[in-house]
Design a protein around this motif. Sequence first.
Motif, short mmCIF file in Angstrom:
data_model
loop_
_atom_site.label_atom_id
_atom_site.label_comp_id
_atom_site.label_asym_id
_atom_site.label_seq_id
_atom_site.Cartn_x
_atom_site.Cartn_y
_atom_site.Cartn_z
N MET A 1 39.85 14.40 -29.33
CA MET A 1 40.99 13.61 -29.80
C MET A 1 41.28 12.48 -28.82
O MET A 1 41.37 12.69 -27.61
CB MET A 1 42.23 14.51 -29.94
N ASP A 2 41.41 11.28 -29.36
CA ASP A 2 41.71 10.10 -28.56
C ASP A 2 43.14 10.17 -28.03
O ASP A 2 44.07 10.50 -28.77
CB ASP A 2 41.55 8.86 -29.44
N ARG A 3 43.33 9.88 -26.76
CA ARG A 3 44.68 9.83 -26.21
C ARG A 3 45.40 8.57 -26.69
O ARG A 3 44.81 7.50 -26.76
CB ARG A 3 44.64 9.84 -24.67
N LYS A 4 46.69 8.71 -26.98
CA LYS A 4 47.51 7.61 -27.45
C LYS A 4 48.47 7.14 -26.36
O LYS A 4 48.87 7.93 -25.49
CB LYS A 4 48.31 8.03 -28.69
N ILE A 5 48.87 5.89 -26.42
CA ILE A 5 49.84 5.34 -25.48
C ILE A 5 51.23 5.90 -25.83
O ILE A 5 51.68 5.78 -26.96
CB ILE A 5 49.86 3.81 -25.54
N ALA A 181 33.02 -5.83 -21.40
CA ALA A 181 32.60 -4.46 -21.08
C ALA A 181 33.63 -3.45 -21.55
O ALA A 181 34.83 -3.75 -21.67
CB ALA A 181 32.38 -4.32 -19.58
N LYS A 182 33.19 -2.23 -21.80
CA LYS A 182 34.08 -1.16 -22.21
C LYS A 182 33.60 0.15 -21.62
O LYS A 182 32.44 0.28 -21.21
CB LYS A 182 34.16 -1.06 -23.74
N ILE A 183 34.52 1.12 -21.57
CA ILE A 183 34.18 2.42 -21.03
C ILE A 183 35.01 3.50 -21.74
O ILE A 183 36.17 3.28 -22.08
CB ILE A 183 34.42 2.49 -19.50
N LYS A 184 34.37 4.62 -21.98
CA LYS A 184 35.05 5.80 -22.51
C LYS A 184 35.12 6.83 -21.38
O LYS A 184 34.09 7.15 -20.78
CB LYS A 184 34.29 6.38 -23.71
N ILE A 185 36.31 7.31 -21.09
CA ILE A 185 36.49 8.30 -20.03
C ILE A 185 36.94 9.61 -20.66
O ILE A 185 38.00 9.66 -21.30
CB ILE A 185 37.53 7.82 -19.00
N ASP A 186 36.13 10.65 -20.48
CA ASP A 186 36.50 11.98 -20.97
C ASP A 186 37.54 12.58 -20.04
O ASP A 186 37.49 12.40 -18.81
CB ASP A 186 35.26 12.88 -21.04
N THR A 187 38.50 13.32 -20.63
CA THR A 187 39.59 13.90 -19.85
C THR A 187 39.83 15.35 -20.25
O THR A 187 39.53 15.74 -21.39
CB THR A 187 40.91 13.11 -20.07
N ASN A 188 40.39 16.12 -19.34
CA ASN A 188 40.89 17.44 -19.71
C ASN A 188 42.14 17.27 -20.56
O ASN A 188 43.02 16.47 -20.22
CB ASN A 188 41.21 18.26 -18.45
N GLU A 211 47.98 -7.61 -17.50
CA GLU A 211 47.84 -7.36 -16.06
C GLU A 211 49.15 -6.85 -15.46
O GLU A 211 50.23 -7.24 -15.90
CB GLU A 211 47.40 -8.65 -15.37
N LYS A 212 49.03 -5.98 -14.47
CA LYS A 212 50.16 -5.38 -13.75
C LYS A 212 51.03 -4.51 -14.67
O LYS A 212 52.26 -4.54 -14.58
CB LYS A 212 51.01 -6.46 -13.06
N THR A 213 50.37 -3.74 -15.52
CA THR A 213 51.06 -2.83 -16.44
C THR A 213 50.56 -1.41 -16.25
O THR A 213 49.35 -1.18 -16.16
CB THR A 213 50.84 -3.26 -17.91
N ALA A 214 51.49 -0.47 -16.19
CA ALA A 214 51.16 0.95 -16.15
C ALA A 214 51.27 1.53 -17.55
O ALA A 214 52.22 1.22 -18.29
CB ALA A 214 52.09 1.70 -15.20
N VAL A 215 50.32 2.37 -17.92
CA VAL A 215 50.29 2.99 -19.24
C VAL A 215 50.14 4.49 -19.08
O VAL A 215 49.26 4.96 -18.36
CB VAL A 215 49.11 2.44 -20.08
N LYS A 216 51.01 5.25 -19.76
CA LYS A 216 50.91 6.71 -19.76
C LYS A 216 50.42 7.16 -21.13
O LYS A 216 50.82 6.61 -22.15
CB LYS A 216 52.26 7.34 -19.46
N PHE A 217 49.57 8.20 -21.13
CA PHE A 217 48.91 8.65 -22.34
C PHE A 217 49.37 10.03 -22.78
O PHE A 217 49.78 10.87 -21.96
CB PHE A 217 47.39 8.67 -22.14
N SER A 218 49.24 10.28 -24.08
CA SER A 218 49.47 11.60 -24.64
C SER A 218 48.33 12.54 -24.22
O SER A 218 47.34 12.11 -23.62
CB SER A 218 49.51 11.52 -26.17
N GLU A 219 48.46 13.82 -24.57
CA GLU A 219 47.36 14.74 -24.37
C GLU A 219 46.17 14.32 -25.23
O GLU A 219 46.34 13.67 -26.27
CB GLU A 219 47.78 16.17 -24.73
#
Length: 281
Positions: A1-5, A181-188, A211-219
């Motif tokens: 499942m993709d994490r959401k902002i 460029a792009k990257i997919k990062i797998d997470t627990n 730029e200069k933005t913090a983003v928090k993600f869902s599970e």
Amino acid sequence: MDRKIIAKVRGQRAVDGAGVSLVRVLGLNTVKAFDPILMLDSFDSTDPNDYIAGFPEHPHRGIETISYISRGNMVHKDSMGNEDAISDGEVQWMNAGSGVMHEEMLPASERMLGVQLWLNLPSDEKMSNPSYKSIKNSEIEEIEFEGGKIRLLSGSYKDHKGHKGEHLPLDYYDIHLEKDAKIKIDTNRDDSIMIFTLLGDVYIGDELIEEKTAVKFSEGDFINIKNASEYAQVLFISSKKLDEDIAWAGPIVMNTREELEVAFNDLRNGNFIKEKIDYEE
């Protein structure tokens, strides 16, 4: 499942220390959303007058301070007489634990670019023995992928291992992305994940992150990052949510008002330093 902002915070100009101009991104108002990251300050200047006054001696208790200097220099001194310096691409990691007095000075450089995080300590480790570690470039692995690289500042990435903290786990990546460029990062799935756009804009899904933005993600199981600039530098930060009460006053973060009162009484009475700092280069 993709994490959401689930939260997005753009940094604002602030002044701290003896007159250091910085971008304050995370602080008191974002503690719950970005748990366990308490604070994130970003430095980005080509004018030494913005930062050379530095951060004269001050106390900390109950947190870990993690400074990443992508470009520039930082000199650390602490209450046990230790002194250390880092420069382009290196990290200073200090567990304040039961109490530390330290200073951070920022000598003039062509460009000062970096970030300091405050990582909360679990309640049963807030009075742990203080320690200090500098992570030099020789200890930081660079992992290349198509269109970019990851600098593994701490933790792990796939089968790669970096510095491991003594308290909360912290996977900390400096991700460099060339144009398109792009990257997919797998997470627990249940890890607490955020990113910070140190340089350039990126896309998270279809959403542009400036730029200069913090983003928090869902599970979730992964995040996708795509560069939206000529060049982008993104900090990826993963840890474990504490979900504990926080009592925060200035440079000290505890769990109750009573613990804060003890800390400031210790400062007034000269009893703040409980343990010697374990210094490691």
